[in-house]
Motif scaffolding. Structure first.
Motif, short mmCIF file in Angstrom:
data_model
loop_
_atom_site.label_atom_id
_atom_site.label_comp_id
_atom_site.label_asym_id
_atom_site.label_seq_id
_atom_site.Cartn_x
_atom_site.Cartn_y
_atom_site.Cartn_z
N VAL A 4 -12.86 28.81 3.06
CA VAL A 4 -12.24 30.09 3.41
C VAL A 4 -13.26 31.20 3.16
O VAL A 4 -13.66 31.44 2.01
N GLU A 5 -13.64 31.88 4.25
CA GLU A 5 -14.60 32.98 4.15
C GLU A 5 -13.89 34.30 3.88
O GLU A 5 -12.73 34.49 4.26
N SER A 6 -14.62 35.21 3.26
CA SER A 6 -14.14 36.57 3.05
C SER A 6 -15.35 37.50 2.93
O SER A 6 -16.48 37.04 2.78
N GLY A 7 -15.08 38.81 3.02
CA GLY A 7 -16.14 39.79 2.81
C GLY A 7 -16.67 40.45 4.04
O GLY A 7 -17.53 41.33 3.97
N GLY A 8 -16.19 40.04 5.20
CA GLY A 8 -16.64 40.67 6.43
C GLY A 8 -16.09 42.08 6.55
O GLY A 8 -15.24 42.51 5.78
N ARG B 176 -21.61 41.43 1.41
CA ARG B 176 -21.72 40.10 0.81
C ARG B 176 -20.54 39.26 1.25
O ARG B 176 -19.39 39.61 0.99
N LEU B 177 -20.84 38.17 1.92
CA LEU B 177 -19.82 37.23 2.33
C LEU B 177 -19.64 36.16 1.25
O LEU B 177 -20.61 35.77 0.60
N MET C 262 -24.59 23.45 1.90
CA MET C 262 -23.76 24.42 2.60
C MET C 262 -24.60 25.26 3.55
O MET C 262 -25.82 25.41 3.36
N GLY C 263 -23.94 25.82 4.55
CA GLY C 263 -24.66 26.64 5.50
C GLY C 263 -23.81 27.81 5.97
O GLY C 263 -22.59 27.80 5.85
N TRP C 264 -24.49 28.81 6.48
CA TRP C 264 -23.85 29.92 7.17
C TRP C 264 -24.37 29.93 8.61
O TRP C 264 -25.58 29.81 8.84
N TYR D 72 -22.29 32.10 -1.23
CA TYR D 72 -22.38 33.52 -0.86
C TYR D 72 -23.47 33.75 0.17
O TYR D 72 -24.44 32.98 0.27
N LEU D 73 -23.33 34.83 0.90
CA LEU D 73 -24.40 35.30 1.78
C LEU D 73 -24.52 36.80 1.58
O LEU D 73 -23.65 37.57 2.00
N GLN D 74 -25.57 37.21 0.88
CA GLN D 74 -25.86 38.62 0.70
C GLN D 74 -26.67 39.10 1.89
O GLN D 74 -27.75 38.57 2.17
N MET D 75 -26.16 40.11 2.57
CA MET D 75 -26.80 40.61 3.79
C MET D 75 -27.21 42.06 3.57
O MET D 75 -26.34 42.92 3.37
N ASN D 76 -28.49 42.31 3.60
CA ASN D 76 -29.03 43.67 3.43
C ASN D 76 -29.73 44.12 4.70
O ASN D 76 -30.04 43.30 5.58
N SER D 77 -29.97 45.41 4.80
CA SER D 77 -30.68 45.98 5.96
C SER D 77 -30.06 45.49 7.26
O SER D 77 -30.77 45.05 8.17
N LEU D 78 -28.77 45.56 7.35
CA LEU D 78 -28.07 45.03 8.52
C LEU D 78 -28.42 45.81 9.78
O LEU D 78 -28.65 47.03 9.75
N ARG D 79 -28.44 45.07 10.88
CA ARG D 79 -28.78 45.63 12.19
C ARG D 79 -27.62 45.39 13.16
O ARG D 79 -26.84 44.44 12.97
N PRO D 80 -27.52 46.19 14.20
CA PRO D 80 -26.45 45.95 15.19
C PRO D 80 -26.46 44.53 15.75
O PRO D 80 -25.39 43.96 16.02
N GLU D 81 -27.64 43.94 15.88
CA GLU D 81 -27.72 42.58 16.42
C GLU D 81 -27.22 41.52 15.43
O GLU D 81 -27.12 40.34 15.79
#
Length: 124
Positions: A5-9, A19-20, A34-36, A80-89
């Motif tokens: 079960v994912e969350s954080g979007g 952070r997902l 595990m993978g994203w 977890y998936l920490q996502m920084n410097s996010l881009r529109p793509e």
């Protein structure tokens, strides 16, 4: 079978962070790499990041290297998936996936357990 079960979007401006989290049920989480993955509208599902069962080995898609970090807490059955410097793509539905092997894989076909996905939208 492992349930994920994912969350954080959510919605974030370009340059922001999210952070997902992916919570796993079942007693075998610590034995599973595990993978994203992510899927943008009209595109194929693509690899984002993977982590070994122990958490020691990771790998990333070139498009996210240096910006995203995958990690796991086996005591909490969570990845977890920490996502920084996010881009529109980076806008896509992000999926957590598990495979019943301890080693990593970047191939979608190597994963047998999937979450329902969480939407990430990056505005410009």
């Amino acid at each position: 079978q492992v349930q994920l079960v994912e969350s954080g979007g959510g919605v974030v401006q370009a340059g922001g962070s999210l952070r997902l989290s992916c919570a796993a049920s079942g007693r075998t989480f610590s034995l599973c790499a595990m993978g994203w993955f992510r899927q943008a509208p009209g595109k194929e599902r693509e690899f984002v990041a993977t982590i070994s069962a122990s958490g020691v080995i990771t790998d990333y898609a070139d498009s996210v290297k240096g910006r995203f970090t995958i990690s796991r807490d086996n005591a909490k059955n969570t990845v977890y998936l920490q996502m920084n410097s996010l881009r529109p793509e980076d806008t896509a539905v992000y999926y957590c996936a598990g495979r019943r092997r301890i080693i990593i894989s970047i191939s979608l076909d190597d994963y047998g357990d999937w979450g329902q996905g969480t939407q990430v939208t990056v505005s410009s």
